[in-house]
Design a protein around this motif. Sequence first.
Motif, PDB file in Angstrom:
ATOM      1  N   ASP A 276       0.836  -1.211   0.000  1.00  0.00           N
ATOM      2  CA  ASP A 276       0.000   0.000   0.000  1.00  0.00           C
ATOM      3  C   ASP A 276       0.867   1.255   0.000  1.00  0.00           C
ATOM      4  OD1 ASP A 276      -2.322  -1.486   0.077  1.00  0.00           O
ATOM      5  OD2 ASP A 276      -2.536  -1.369   2.260  1.00  0.00           O
ATOM      6  N   LYS A 277       1.868   1.272   0.876  1.00  0.00           N
ATOM      7  CA  LYS A 277       2.746   2.431   0.960  1.00  0.00           C
ATOM      8  C   LYS A 277       3.559   2.608  -0.311  1.00  0.00           C
ATOM      9  CE  LYS A 277       3.237   2.209   6.001  1.00  0.00           C
ATOM     10  NZ  LYS A 277       4.189   2.002   7.135  1.00  0.00           N
ATOM     11  N   ALA A 278       4.024   1.510  -0.886  1.00  0.00           N
ATOM     12  CA  ALA A 278       4.834   1.594  -2.105  1.00  0.00           C
ATOM     13  C   ALA A 278       4.043   2.190  -3.262  1.00  0.00           C
ATOM     14  CB  ALA A 278       5.354   0.204  -2.476  1.00  0.00           C
ATOM     15  N   LEU A 279       2.770   1.850  -3.361  1.00  0.00           N
ATOM     16  CA  LEU A 279       1.945   2.365  -4.457  1.00  0.00           C
ATOM     17  C   LEU A 279       1.750   3.872  -4.366  1.00  0.00           C
ATOM     18  CD1 LEU A 279      -0.717  -0.475  -4.579  1.00  0.00           C
ATOM     19  CD2 LEU A 279       0.984   0.031  -6.341  1.00  0.00           C
ATOM     20  N   ALA A 280       1.916   4.423  -3.175  1.00  0.00           N
ATOM     21  CA  ALA A 280       1.756   5.867  -2.981  1.00  0.00           C
ATOM     22  C   ALA A 280       3.090   6.592  -2.847  1.00  0.00           C
ATOM     23  CB  ALA A 280       0.913   6.127  -1.740  1.00  0.00           C
ATOM     24  N   ALA A 281       4.208   5.896  -3.082  1.00  0.00           N
ATOM     25  CA  ALA A 281       5.530   6.468  -2.808  1.00  0.00           C
ATOM     26  C   ALA A 281       6.084   7.315  -3.944  1.00  0.00           C
ATOM     27  CB  ALA A 281       6.523   5.353  -2.479  1.00  0.00           C
ATOM     28  N   GLY A 282       5.462   7.261  -5.110  1.00  0.00           N
ATOM     29  CA  GLY A 282       5.925   8.073  -6.228  1.00  0.00           C
ATOM     30  C   GLY A 282       6.825   7.367  -7.219  1.00  0.00           C
ATOM     31  N   ALA A 283       6.981   6.057  -7.110  1.00  0.00           N
ATOM     32  CA  ALA A 283       7.791   5.305  -8.076  1.00  0.00           C
ATOM     33  C   ALA A 283       7.065   5.212  -9.407  1.00  0.00           C
ATOM     34  CB  ALA A 283       8.079   3.906  -7.541  1.00  0.00           C
ATOM     35  N   ASP A 284       7.846   5.136 -10.475  1.00  0.00           N
ATOM     36  CA  ASP A 284       7.247   4.942 -11.797  1.00  0.00           C
ATOM     37  C   ASP A 284       6.654   3.546 -11.937  1.00  0.00           C
ATOM     38  OD1 ASP A 284       7.971   7.525 -12.720  1.00  0.00           O
ATOM     39  OD2 ASP A 284       9.994   6.807 -13.160  1.00  0.00           O
ATOM     40  N   VAL A 285       7.316   2.559 -11.346  1.00  0.00           N
ATOM     41  CA  VAL A 285       6.853   1.166 -11.365  1.00  0.00           C
ATOM     42  C   VAL A 285       7.063   0.580  -9.975  1.00  0.00           C
ATOM     43  CG1 VAL A 285       7.137  -1.127 -12.381  1.00  0.00           C
ATOM     44  CG2 VAL A 285       7.522   0.908 -13.798  1.00  0.00           C
TER      45      VAL A 285
ATOM     46  N   ARG B 264      16.724   3.241 -12.231  1.00  0.00           N
ATOM     47  CA  ARG B 264      17.288   2.285 -11.273  1.00  0.00           C
ATOM     48  C   ARG B 264      16.199   1.668 -10.397  1.00  0.00           C
ATOM     49  NH1 ARG B 264      23.021   3.082  -8.390  1.00  0.00           N
ATOM     50  NH2 ARG B 264      23.299   0.889  -7.854  1.00  0.00           N
ATOM     51  N   ALA B 265      16.447   0.429  -9.993  1.00  0.00           N
ATOM     52  CA  ALA B 265      15.596  -0.214  -8.999  1.00  0.00           C
ATOM     53  C   ALA B 265      15.953   0.303  -7.613  1.00  0.00           C
ATOM     54  CB  ALA B 265      15.773  -1.729  -9.063  1.00  0.00           C
ATOM     55  N   ALA B 266      14.947   0.371  -6.745  1.00  0.00           N
ATOM     56  CA  ALA B 266      15.130   0.847  -5.378  1.00  0.00           C
ATOM     57  C   ALA B 266      14.492  -0.144  -4.421  1.00  0.00           C
ATOM     58  CB  ALA B 266      14.494   2.221  -5.197  1.00  0.00           C
ATOM     59  N   ILE B 267      14.955  -0.112  -3.174  1.00  0.00           N
ATOM     60  CA  ILE B 267      14.365  -0.966  -2.146  1.00  0.00           C
ATOM     61  C   ILE B 267      13.804  -0.154  -0.987  1.00  0.00           C
ATOM     62  CG2 ILE B 267      15.657  -3.051  -2.700  1.00  0.00           C
ATOM     63  CD1 ILE B 267      17.662  -2.298  -0.522  1.00  0.00           C
ATOM     64  N   HIS B 268      13.849   1.186  -1.108  1.00  0.00           N
ATOM     65  CA  HIS B 268      13.245   2.050  -0.081  1.00  0.00           C
ATOM     66  C   HIS B 268      12.813   3.350  -0.751  1.00  0.00           C
ATOM     67  CE1 HIS B 268      12.687   4.476   3.531  1.00  0.00           C
ATOM     68  NE2 HIS B 268      12.715   3.353   4.227  1.00  0.00           N
ATOM     69  N   PRO B 269      11.655   3.896  -0.344  1.00  0.00           N
ATOM     70  CA  PRO B 269      11.185   5.138  -0.972  1.00  0.00           C
ATOM     71  C   PRO B 269      12.167   6.294  -0.877  1.00  0.00           C
ATOM     72  CG  PRO B 269       9.396   4.124   0.243  1.00  0.00           C
ATOM     73  CD  PRO B 269      10.634   3.332   0.575  1.00  0.00           C
ATOM     74  N   ARG B 270      13.027   6.343   0.160  1.00  0.00           N
ATOM     75  CA  ARG B 270      13.947   7.471   0.265  1.00  0.00           C
ATOM     76  C   ARG B 270      14.971   7.480  -0.880  1.00  0.00           C
ATOM     77  NH1 ARG B 270      16.319   4.585   4.948  1.00  0.00           N
ATOM     78  NH2 ARG B 270      15.027   5.904   6.257  1.00  0.00           N
ATOM     79  N   GLN B 271      15.131   6.362  -1.563  1.00  0.00           N
ATOM     80  CA  GLN B 271      16.073   6.308  -2.685  1.00  0.00           C
ATOM     81  C   GLN B 271      15.486   6.902  -3.969  1.00  0.00           C
ATOM     82  OE1 GLN B 271      16.762   2.000  -2.550  1.00  0.00           O
ATOM     83  NE2 GLN B 271      18.846   2.390  -1.825  1.00  0.00           N
ATOM     84  N   LEU B 272      14.170   7.013  -4.047  1.00  0.00           N
ATOM     85  CA  LEU B 272      13.529   7.405  -5.308  1.00  0.00           C
ATOM     86  C   LEU B 272      13.938   8.795  -5.797  1.00  0.00           C
ATOM     87  CD1 LEU B 272       9.928   5.987  -4.674  1.00  0.00           C
ATOM     88  CD2 LEU B 272      11.815   4.922  -5.936  1.00  0.00           C
ATOM     89  N   PRO B 273      13.882   9.848  -4.973  1.00  0.00           N
ATOM     90  CA  PRO B 273      14.259  11.170  -5.496  1.00  0.00           C
ATOM     91  C   PRO B 273      15.723  11.258  -5.891  1.00  0.00           C
ATOM     92  CG  PRO B 273      13.819  11.264  -3.131  1.00  0.00           C
ATOM     93  CD  PRO B 273      13.349   9.932  -3.595  1.00  0.00           C
ATOM     94  N   VAL B 274      16.594  10.525  -5.219  1.00  0.00           N
ATOM     95  CA  VAL B 274      18.013  10.524  -5.591  1.00  0.00           C
ATOM     96  C   VAL B 274      18.185   9.934  -6.987  1.00  0.00           C
ATOM     97  CG1 VAL B 274      20.308   9.676  -4.980  1.00  0.00           C
ATOM     98  CG2 VAL B 274      18.703  10.345  -3.180  1.00  0.00           C
ATOM     99  N   ILE B 275      17.501   8.830  -7.259  1.00  0.00           N
ATOM    100  CA  ILE B 275      17.587   8.194  -8.574  1.00  0.00           C
ATOM    101  C   ILE B 275      17.018   9.117  -9.652  1.00  0.00           C
ATOM    102  CG2 ILE B 275      16.740   6.259  -9.960  1.00  0.00           C
ATOM    103  CD1 ILE B 275      16.733   4.617  -7.313  1.00  0.00           C
ATOM    104  N   ALA B 276      15.857   9.698  -9.375  1.00  0.00           N
ATOM    105  CA  ALA B 276      15.241  10.576 -10.374  1.00  0.00           C
ATOM    106  C   ALA B 276      16.136  11.766 -10.692  1.00  0.00           C
ATOM    107  CB  ALA B 276      13.880  11.049  -9.877  1.00  0.00           C
ATOM    108  N   ARG B 277      16.714  12.386  -9.679  1.00  0.00           N
ATOM    109  CA  ARG B 277      17.607  13.525  -9.928  1.00  0.00           C
ATOM    110  C   ARG B 277      18.822  13.109 -10.757  1.00  0.00           C
ATOM    111  NH1 ARG B 277      16.466  14.944  -4.518  1.00  0.00           N
ATOM    112  NH2 ARG B 277      18.411  13.973  -3.824  1.00  0.00           N
ATOM    113  N   ALA B 278      19.344  11.935 -10.482  1.00  0.00           N
ATOM    114  CA  ALA B 278      20.543  11.479 -11.189  1.00  0.00           C
ATOM    115  C   ALA B 278      20.281  11.234 -12.667  1.00  0.00           C
ATOM    116  CB  ALA B 278      21.079  10.205 -10.536  1.00  0.00           C
ATOM    117  N   TYR B 279      19.073  10.801 -12.993  1.00  0.00           N
ATOM    118  CA  TYR B 279      18.799  10.406 -14.377  1.00  0.00           C
ATOM    119  C   TYR B 279      18.041  11.448 -15.183  1.00  0.00           C
ATOM    120  CZ  TYR B 279      20.881   5.841 -14.237  1.00  0.00           C
ATOM    121  OH  TYR B 279      21.802   4.823 -14.179  1.00  0.00           O
TER     122      TYR B 279
END
Length: 268
Positions: free
Chosen positions: A18-27, A203-218
Amino acid sequence: MTPLTWLYVPGDRPHVVDKALAAGADVVVIDLEDAVAPDRKEYARAATAERLADPQPVPVHVRLNGPGGPWAAADLAALAGLPGASGLRLPKVAGPEQIRRTAEATALPLYALLESALAIEHAYAIATAHPALRGLSLGEADLRSDLGVRADAGLDWCRSRVVVAARAAGLAPPPQSVHPDVRDLDGLAASCAHGRALGFMGRAAIHPRQLPVIARAYLPTPEEVAEAETVLKAAAAEQGALALPDGRFIDAAAVAQAQRILSMAGGA
């Protein structure tokens, strides 16, 4: 637009899904394999099938259990036709036959995880195995173990091999494997920069806190966007090849790269 963030979540923890679906990931990738203990496999499958009986707010892929084990066939049978599933991620693919067999059992898009030396050797054959295959990626933990590689740079040849195989097969650039230390955001950013230089996309992530770092990098930087606009304006004003005032040469390849950068920036 090509997805940039793929968030893995254990299939036996519905509240975390449930939390992952609302975390802002593309997939969101519901994992039935490594993140689920053997005595929780059947529950994870049932919970995931219940979740995906209805359409989801973001694309959801499912990583099935590996081929040849006691759970893979049941996973595929339970999940292959559900309306909430957008794709299946197949672990430990070693050759094209696994792709072909899976494609016969489902109409869902397939994504192959290459996690062994044999898989790397067969990368292009896997990438062209069936039209249902939409992407490749690496499982670097298993691959590192298989090769006996200790230093991270020891995987760079394999990474480039997968990037080239995907491109040669007409697939999207592969996303990077996970960065396992969820607290090391500086290390994640540096690793993403290296992956982008190698030709990965996202990139694949295993925690929501990693998502903005990945998005900024790419995502393209403001400087990259400005340079791309300069290239396209110069190309539009001339016919054929030309050089910018700073001496940089512009040809069809430079124009195509500039168009990709602006397309990504616009999608973001």
